[in-house]
Design a protein around this motif. Structure first.
Motif, short mmCIF file in Angstrom:
data_model
loop_
_atom_site.label_atom_id
_atom_site.label_comp_id
_atom_site.label_asym_id
_atom_site.label_seq_id
_atom_site.Cartn_x
_atom_site.Cartn_y
_atom_site.Cartn_z
N ARG A 93 0.82 -1.22 0.00
CA ARG A 93 0.00 0.00 0.00
C ARG A 93 0.85 1.27 0.00
NH1 ARG A 93 -5.57 -0.08 1.03
NH2 ARG A 93 -6.37 -2.07 1.78
N GLU A 154 -11.39 -3.69 -15.90
CA GLU A 154 -10.63 -3.32 -14.70
C GLU A 154 -11.00 -1.91 -14.24
OE1 GLU A 154 -6.45 -3.46 -15.43
OE2 GLU A 154 -5.93 -2.91 -13.39
N TRP A 157 -7.19 3.52 -10.65
CA TRP A 157 -7.10 4.66 -9.73
C TRP A 157 -7.60 5.92 -10.43
CZ3 TRP A 157 -6.29 3.59 -4.82
CH2 TRP A 157 -5.57 2.44 -4.48
N LYS A 178 -11.42 2.73 -8.55
CA LYS A 178 -11.13 1.69 -7.57
C LYS A 178 -11.83 2.00 -6.24
CE LYS A 178 -6.68 -0.24 -9.00
NZ LYS A 178 -7.17 -1.50 -9.55
N LEU A 179 -11.97 0.96 -5.43
CA LEU A 179 -12.38 1.16 -4.04
C LEU A 179 -11.31 2.04 -3.40
CD1 LEU A 179 -14.08 0.43 -1.52
CD2 LEU A 179 -12.77 -1.66 -1.33
N LEU A 253 3.64 -11.80 7.04
CA LEU A 253 3.04 -11.50 5.74
C LEU A 253 1.52 -11.53 5.87
CD1 LEU A 253 3.33 -11.28 2.56
CD2 LEU A 253 3.01 -13.75 2.55
N ASN B 213 -2.96 -14.12 -0.03
CA ASN B 213 -1.59 -13.65 0.18
C ASN B 213 -0.63 -14.23 -0.86
OD1 ASN B 213 -1.73 -11.82 2.37
ND2 ASN B 213 -2.07 -13.53 3.77
N ILE B 216 -0.94 -12.10 -3.87
CA ILE B 216 -0.23 -10.82 -3.65
C ILE B 216 1.28 -11.03 -3.74
CG2 ILE B 216 0.23 -9.02 -1.93
CD1 ILE B 216 -2.74 -9.47 -1.01
N ARG B 230 -2.02 -8.74 -13.87
CA ARG B 230 -3.48 -8.71 -13.80
C ARG B 230 -4.00 -10.00 -13.19
NH1 ARG B 230 -1.93 -4.40 -15.96
NH2 ARG B 230 -3.42 -2.95 -16.88
N ASN B 240 -6.06 -5.83 -10.47
CA ASN B 240 -4.60 -5.89 -10.32
C ASN B 240 -4.31 -6.04 -8.83
OD1 ASN B 240 -4.77 -3.32 -9.19
ND2 ASN B 240 -3.02 -2.53 -10.32
N GLU B 241 -3.03 -5.93 -8.45
CA GLU B 241 -2.67 -6.25 -7.06
C GLU B 241 -3.45 -5.41 -6.06
OE1 GLU B 241 1.49 -7.18 -5.42
OE2 GLU B 241 1.09 -5.16 -4.68
N ALA B 242 -3.66 -4.13 -6.37
CA ALA B 242 -4.33 -3.24 -5.42
C ALA B 242 -5.72 -3.76 -5.06
CB ALA B 242 -4.43 -1.83 -6.00
N ASP B 243 -6.42 -4.32 -6.03
CA ASP B 243 -7.76 -4.86 -5.76
C ASP B 243 -7.69 -6.10 -4.87
OD1 ASP B 243 -9.31 -3.10 -7.68
OD2 ASP B 243 -7.88 -4.03 -9.03
N VAL B 245 -5.37 -6.72 -2.71
CA VAL B 245 -5.01 -6.26 -1.36
C VAL B 245 -6.27 -5.80 -0.61
CG1 VAL B 245 -3.80 -4.42 -0.10
CG2 VAL B 245 -2.63 -5.66 -1.93
N GLU B 246 -7.13 -5.04 -1.27
CA GLU B 246 -8.37 -4.60 -0.63
C GLU B 246 -9.20 -5.81 -0.19
OE1 GLU B 246 -9.38 -1.80 0.39
OE2 GLU B 246 -8.26 -0.28 -0.71
N ARG B 248 -8.15 -8.97 0.29
CA ARG B 248 -7.44 -9.70 1.36
C ARG B 248 -7.62 -9.01 2.71
NH1 ARG B 248 -1.84 -9.22 2.55
NH2 ARG B 248 -2.31 -7.00 2.35
#
Lengths: 305, 312
Positions: A93, A154, A157, A178-179, A253, B213, B216, B230, B240-243, B245-246, B248
């Motif tokens: 993040r 998709e 951002w 995005k969220l 992790l 995880n 990710i 993707r 993508n990874e950001a989604d 992460v949200e 997870r």
């Protein structure tokens, strides 16, 4: 001779009138391209700049627990209460940009550059490009009439934006975001929101009015605006790539920090001597009429003390 | 004759309707996605032919194959299953028949496309494990494995089949296309619902979190959590990874809350009443086939095996 001259004048008037009519769509538009700086930049970074409504969002970030004036529902409030800034220490993040719902308002500048995008073959004007947004979530506003993508596409951002002229105002519709957040103290915005923006140029000033309609986390559309001033000397720099570092120490992790249900964040209310209830947002808090209720809440607190 | 013509028209209209619901989307590199036939279907298309990940729902195969044909006319040489759920394997029979083994492969004697899956998927289909009806043999995977990973090399693409031993079920595979930089995640990731923790088929909340995880761990964003690898979810939109992460974070937060309550000795009904998924309900709790209550109950029972055993 006089008749010939009169005829020429009449012809000239007709041509001029035709030119005016033909040119109306162009004249009605007001090109918004250029280098634009925020009030914070053009008023100087200091006490005066902090007086602007967007001051807290531009620099250190808004206080935790400050939901004033946000028409959020209870789901959004609870999500914000569970949010802790420690989550930004997650390696995945650390480089997050601001989502389109927040990037015009959010920190990291943003002094922005708006450029015309021209089709290199046809020379048709197809889009505006917005650069300088936080961590590189730069935006393209398509002006060529294209459709928004499928629900399976998709979300970005930057979202997906299309624009059309309404007189000299550029109206932009953005979906596929995005969220994310509408304020970077954890107040969420869902990926199902639609953002409408109106870019209004007044000479050297550009006002961007943003209306976010979020069926998941807002009670009613959220409206805010920001004004920029032209700055021809400016040239927004390239995006910095964030190289995530280990900030977690011995955390495993997949460690996800969060505050437990029932957490409240009263520090903001205490800092500004506000009743806690008044800091919790909700649609009524964004209207001037709320001042009356606020006065009542303050009076009630004084009586209690 | 008129009735026949009317019937043919209805069938035609039904087929057309199913095909209308199908959407094809480019993802990245050689990979595309077909949506609308049940679970999302991943399409790898290259000079050697086509590899599909999952086969959609039963009865949607014609529409699915028409969707694939919008992307490519090359022959289908591989079918991989990420799970044994019928919205992912219901089309195995028809899609299997629509293709053939790759020339020179050790499956070449078969007339149909070989179907790859984890051994537990074969057990589920062939033995009726978990209360499922036994499926006829044409649906079964023809190539199975029981190790942590199996690999393929097709269309110049190294492909990893990574087993997640107890996530959504006990037979989940993540399919990682290393050249195209795409992960097909199956039902470990659903953008339209809470993850289905299917306890009767060996799923578990910890395995689900481990699988997220793992995704990710595989994914790499191009710049500041934008672009990069993707991820195709089992249902919903390309990520993508950001989604991930949200998603997870959401699953982990809810697991933590349920665990805290369970450790305090709260009953299932107490936990459900506490609404540990509250702020996520409008985002993920609208799927009638997998409600918030079902998800919270699965998390609780997954964390409290004794409770789970006594009530099943």
């Amino acid at each position: 001779m006089t008749r010939v001259i009169t005829r020429y004048i009449q012809g000239g008037v007709a041509v001029a009138a035709a030119m005016v009519l033909l040119a109306t769509p162009v004249w009605a538009q007001s090109d918004i391209s250029g280098e634009w700086m925020t009030p914070r930049a053009f008023m100087g970074v200091g006490a005066l700049a902090q007086q602007f409504e967007d001051g807290p969002d531009r620099a250190d970030g808004p206080d935790v627990g400050d939901y004033t004036g946000l028409p959020i529902n209870d789901f959004a409030r609870k999500k914000a209460e569970a949010w802790t800034a420690s989550v930004l220490s997650q390696p995945e993040r650390q480089g997050n940009p601001h989502p389109a719902q927040y990037s015009i308002r959010g920190g990291g500048g943003p002094n922005i550059r708006i450029s015309k995008v021209i089709d290199p073959v046809t020379q048709a004007w197809v889009a505006y490009q917005l650069d300088g947004l936080y961590n590189g979530a730069n935006r393209t506003i398509w002006l060529d009439g294209r459709q928004h993508p499928s629900e399976y596409a998709e979300h970005l951002w930057s979202g997906f934006s299309t624009g059309k002229w309404d007189g000299n105002v550029l109206e932009v519709r953005t979906t596929h975001m995005k969220l994310g957040v509408i304020r970077r103290n954890g107040v969420p915005s869902s990926p199902y929101g639609v953002m409408t923006e109106r870019f209004v140029r007044h000479g050297d000033y550009l006002t961007v009015i943003t209306i976010i309609d979020d069926p998941i986390y807002l009670e009613e559309p959220f409206v805010r605006d920001v004004t920029f001033r032209i700055n021809p000397q400016q040239n927004v720099g390239p995006t910095t790539s964030v190289d995530p570092s280990d900030e977690l120490g011995d955390k495993p992790l997949g460690w996800v920090p969060h505050d437990p249900p029932g957490t409240h964040h009263p520090d903001f209310a205490k800092k500004f001597h506000l009743p806690f209830e008044a800091t919790q947002g909700g649609k009524e808090t964004q209207y001037p009429e709320y001042m009356k209720k606020l006065a009542g809440l303050i009076a009630a607190e004084r009586t209690k003390k | 004759m008129a009735a026949l013509a009317l019937g043919a028209g209805l069938i035609g209209a039904a087929t057309l309707g199913a095909q209308d619901a199908i959407e094809t989307l480019p993802v990245k590199g050689q990979v595309s996605m077909v949506a609308g036939a049940g679970g999302n279907v991943t399409v790898l298309d290259g000079p050697q032919g086509v590899l599909l990940v999952d086969a959609g729902r039963q009865g949607m195969s014609d529409a699915l194959l028409a969707g694939v044909r919008r992307i490519t006319t090359r022959p289908i040489h591989f079918l991989l299953n990420t799970t044994g759920d019928m919205d992912h394997v219901g089309g195995n029979l028809e899609v299997g028949k629509a293709g053939r083994p790759a020339p020179g492969s050790n499956q070449a004697a078969s007339p149909n496309t070989p179907i790859y899956a984890h051994e537990n998927v074969l057990n589920r289909m062939s033995l009726g494990k978990g209360g499922d009806p036994m499926l006829e043999i044409g649906y079964w995977p023809t190539v199975t494995f029981f190790t942590a990973k199996r690999t393929l090399y097709f269309n110049n693409e190294p492909i990893e089949l990574i087993w997640q031993k107890a996530a959504h079920t006990d037979g989940d595979l993540l399919i990682f296309f290393r050249l195209s930089d795409v992960v097909s995640a199956g039902d470990v990731l659903n953008t339209t619902s809470f993850p289905v923790i299917d306890l009767t088929h060996g799923g578990s909340i910890q395995g689900e979190i481990d699988a997220l995880n793992r995704i990710i761990d595989i994914t790499v964003p191009r710049l500041n959590q934008m672009d990069g690898t993707r991820v195709i979810p089992g249902h919903g939109r390309i990520c993508n990874e950001a989604d991930v992460v949200e998603y997870r974070d959401m699953v982990t937060i809810i697991r933590d809350r349920v665990k805290t309550l369970a450790d305090q000795g709260k009953s299932l009904e107490d936990v459900v009443a506490a609404r540990p998924a509250y702020e996520y309900e409008p985002l993920y709790g609208t799927d009638k086939a997998w409600t918030t209550r079902q998800f919270v109950e699965a998390v609780y029972r997954s964390l409290k095996p004794a409770e789970r055993t006594s009530r099943q």
